[in-house]
Every structure is written in structure tokens, then in C-alpha cells.
Design an enzyme around this catalytic site. Structure first.
Site, PDB file in Angstrom:
ATOM      1  N   PRO A 278       0.791  -1.132  -0.108  1.00  0.00           N
ATOM      2  CA  PRO A 278      -0.267   0.035  -0.026  1.00  0.00           C
ATOM      3  C   PRO A 278       0.875   1.245  -0.078  1.00  0.00           C
ATOM      4  CG  PRO A 278       0.065  -0.972   2.045  1.00  0.00           C
ATOM      5  CD  PRO A 278       0.803  -1.841   1.399  1.00  0.00           C
ATOM      6  N   CYS A 279       1.432   1.496  -1.149  1.00  0.00           N
ATOM      7  CA  CYS A 279       2.337   2.876  -1.100  1.00  0.00           C
ATOM      8  C   CYS A 279       1.153   4.050  -1.186  1.00  0.00           C
ATOM      9  CB  CYS A 279       3.183   2.803  -2.314  1.00  0.00           C
ATOM     10  SG  CYS A 279       2.031   2.833  -4.127  1.00  0.00           S
ATOM     11  N   HIS A 280      -0.096   3.780  -1.491  1.00  0.00           N
ATOM     12  CA  HIS A 280      -0.954   4.851  -1.369  1.00  0.00           C
ATOM     13  C   HIS A 280      -1.273   5.334  -0.017  1.00  0.00           C
ATOM     14  CE1 HIS A 280      -3.333   1.264  -0.736  1.00  0.00           C
ATOM     15  NE2 HIS A 280      -4.251   1.901   0.017  1.00  0.00           N
TER      16      HIS A 280
END
Lengths: 164, 205
Positions: free
Chosen positions: B174-176
Site C-alpha cells: 500500500p504505497c497509497h
């Protein structure tokens, strides 16, 4: 090198036509499957400049020979399997009359017709595949087509009719 | 087929040139046989999601690549052919579990992906950063600076940004959830609008 999916997408229909003509409707699916499984196995080593159609037809050609040999060894040959009754749906079908006409051709003629008219291979590449000279391959295809026009005389009727 | 073929009476002229149902059946058979023979190096499928079509690609080790439409799926497949193997087929079976988890995630019913991952497309420090990201809980965010500290290189804020921008497994990794220190969302591989959609989805659930 393209993803193999692209090869299947671009050449799958052509290989299916060739298999149907060369090994017939009964064995076409097996021939196609074995051709693409072999091709996928060898694919990473394929010369990037290779002519992909010719490479695939070469594999299909060998698979067709294997299938013909296996059928010859089998007690019940494909020839003895009765045609499905009422299978008169030509000219839109690969079954029935067309296959009967193709099957009656000498093997060289059948191969030359299929590889030229269905795979689009030039006669030079067909000669490399089936042996013999380029001219012999061209003659075999011409003779095969000539015979087919009498044994399976559907084509040309519309065109000739329209020309009259 | 050329005009001269027609003149010589091509006996195949009236036949169907494509046989879609049979080709579909043959494709399925090829997928199964390639898998069985161990030559299906990369399997892929696309799934429809609220943030557009996603490409999912997996090796036999696990999910290796997730790509947004803006990243150009065809280009991504070509990269996989170049970097991993050209023995690539559209073979949805291997990605059934992943596809189901994405569907659950986008409908707010899943807060954590439970999938085998193939990390081979990410190396070095970038990989260290990315491996840590699933520790940021669903619905939470961390700043690039915090992620840099957690990765043991507090000064590598910019490198964390690069790691996120080159994340081969967005959504799953989850780089978001990595945002700017001033609280704004910052850039994203799928586009800023997509980042906003994902963060909103996670806050709502």
C-alpha cells in the site's frame, strides 16, 4: 521478444486452419495444442529474426506426421470412423466434403496447398519443409488446387456467375 | 488472400477464417497444459475495479505485478517478457485468489491482502521500503519521512518517494498510504485521483 500470448493471438487461427486441412477435423485440436505447447517450450530460444509463421508451420508439420503415424498404428483408423449423418453443411464447414476432398490428395499436394493457401508461406519455405525444389512445391500446390476444383467444386461458382 | 488466389479458385475462400469458440477452447487447454508442464512462467489477467482495469500478473511464486491502465498494460507485459520471461499467457486460473481479494478490498470487505508475493521486480533499498509498507494499517497513513526512518535511513525521504513511484505491486503493497508530511496526499503510480479514491475507501470502511 513479444509475450507468447501475442503469438497465440496472432497465429492461433492460422495454425488451426492448417491443422484442420492437414490432419482433419478429428485430430485438429490435438495437433494445434501440441504445436503451441512445443512452441511455447522453445519460444525463449527462438531467433528474434525468425519468420514466426514458418516456425509454427514447421512444428505443426511435425506434429501432423506424429499424429498420422499414431493413427496408422491404431486398430481403428480415422478413415473407418463413419461420417456424422446429415453433415452436409458445406461450404461453411471444415468437416465432411472438404476434408474428404483434401484427404484424397497426394500428401505433398495437400501440404503444399495448406501451407501456401492457409498459412501463406512462400513456396521456397514450403520446399524447405517438405523437401524437393521450390518449383516442385509450386507445381504440387497448383495440381492440388486443380484437383480440388473438381472434387470440391464449390469455389468460383459465385465469381463466375457474377462475371457472366 | 490475394486476388490471384481467387482467380485460381482458392477452395478455402468460403470457409470461416476465424473460429472464435474453438480458439477460446484451445487457449484454455493451452493454459492448463502449460501450467502442468511448468512452462507458464507468467500468468496474467485483467480485472475491472472502481479505479479502472487492473492488470494482475503472477509467477508460480506468487503475485508479481499489479498495473493501472495509465501504466499501459501492453507495455507492462512487454517489460515482463523482457525482464522475467516471454512465456506469458493470459491465464486467469492462477490469479483467481488474487482477483477475489481485490474485489473484496474494493467493496470494503477486506483490509489486508493475504497473497504469496513474488518480489523479484524490486531490488535493494526500494525493496526494503516496499516490504515495510504492508505494516501501515488499513485506513492509516505515514509520511515519506516516517517511512524513511522506519526503513533505517531517515535521510532517504526522496528514495522512499522513488520506491513508491516504482512499486510493482500497488494496492497490495500500500504505497497509497504514504503521504506528504504536510498532510497532502502527494503523487501516486495510478494518478493522484486514484490515491484519493483508495484513501477515501479505507477511511469509509
Amino acid at each position: 521478444m513479444q509475450p507468447f500470448e501475442q503469438i497465440v493471438h496472432d497465429y492461433g487461427p492460422m495454425v488451426l486452419r492448417v491443422c484442420r486441412a492437414v490432419v482433419g477435423p478429428q485430430d485438429a485440436e490435438d495437433a494445434w495444442s501440441e504445436t503451441f505447447l512445443s512452441a511455447m517450450t522453445a519460444y525463449p530460444g527462438l531467433d528474434p529474426d525468425a519468420h514466426v509463421e514458418a516456425w509454427l508451420v514447421t512444428i505443426a508439420h511435425r506434429k501432423a506426421i506424429d499424429i498420422a503415424r499414431a493413427n496408422a498404428r491404431r486398430p481403428v483408423a480415422v478413415d473407418d470412423i463413419p461420417e456424422r449423418p446429415g453433415n452436409s453443411d458445406r461450404p461453411e464447414s471444415w468437416d465432411g466434403d472438404l476434408w474428404a476432398a483434401l484427404k484424397a490428395l497426394p500428401k505433398r499436394q495437400l501440404q503444399a496447398v495448406a501451407y501456401h493457401y492457409l498459412a501463406g508461406l512462400p513456396y521456397k519455405e514450403i520446399a524447405a519443409l517438405t523437401g524437393g525444389s521450390t518449383d516442385a512445391a509450386r507445381r504440387a500446390a497448383a495440381d492440388g488446387i486443380k484437383t480440388l476444383r473438381t472434387t470440391y467444386p464449390r469455389d468460383g461458382t459465385e465469381e463466375k456467375g457474377a462475371a457472366r | 488472400m490475394t486476388a490471384s488466389d481467387r482467380e485460381t479458385g482458392n477452395p478455402f475462400a468460403g470457409l470461416p477464417w476465424q473460429d472464435e469458440p474453438m480458439l477460446a477452447r484451445l487457449h484454455e487447454r493451452l493454459e492448463a497444459q502449460a501450467q502442468q508442464e511448468g512452462i507458464l512462467d507468467v500468468a496474467y489477467r485483467t480485472i475491472d475495479t472502481p479505479v479502472g482495469a487492473l492488470l494482475l500478473a503472477a509467477t508460480d511464486q506468487g503475485l508479481m505485478r499489479v498495473a493501472y491502465e495509465v501504466q499501459d498494460h501492453e507495455a507492462v507485459l512487454q517489460q515482463l517478457a523482457d525482464k522475467v520471461s516471454p512465456r506469458i499467457l493470459q491465464a486467469p486460473t492462477r490469479l483467481e485468489k488474487a482477483a477475489r481479494q481485490f474485489e473484496e478490498y474494493f467493496s470494503g470487505r477486506r483490509t489486508r491482502f493475504e497473497l504469496e508475493l513474488d518480489w523479484r521486480l524490486s531490488k535493494g533499498f526500494r525493496r526494503e521500503v516496499l516490504v515495510h509498507l504492508p505494516d501501515i494499517a488499513y485506513g492509516h497513513t505515514e509520511s515519506y519521512a516516517e517511512v524513511a526512518s522506519a526503513s533505517g535511513s531517515p535521510k532517504a525521504v526522496r528514495a522512499v518517494g522513488t520506491a513508491c513511484a516504482t512499486n510493482p505491486l500497488p494496492v497490495v503493497v500500500p504505497c497509497h498510504r504514504v503521504v506528504r508530511s504536510d498532510g497532502t496526499e502527494g503523487g501516486y503510480v495510478g494518478g493522484q485521483g486514484v490515491k484519493h479514491t483508495l484513501l477515501t475507501l479505507e477511511r469509509a470502511a
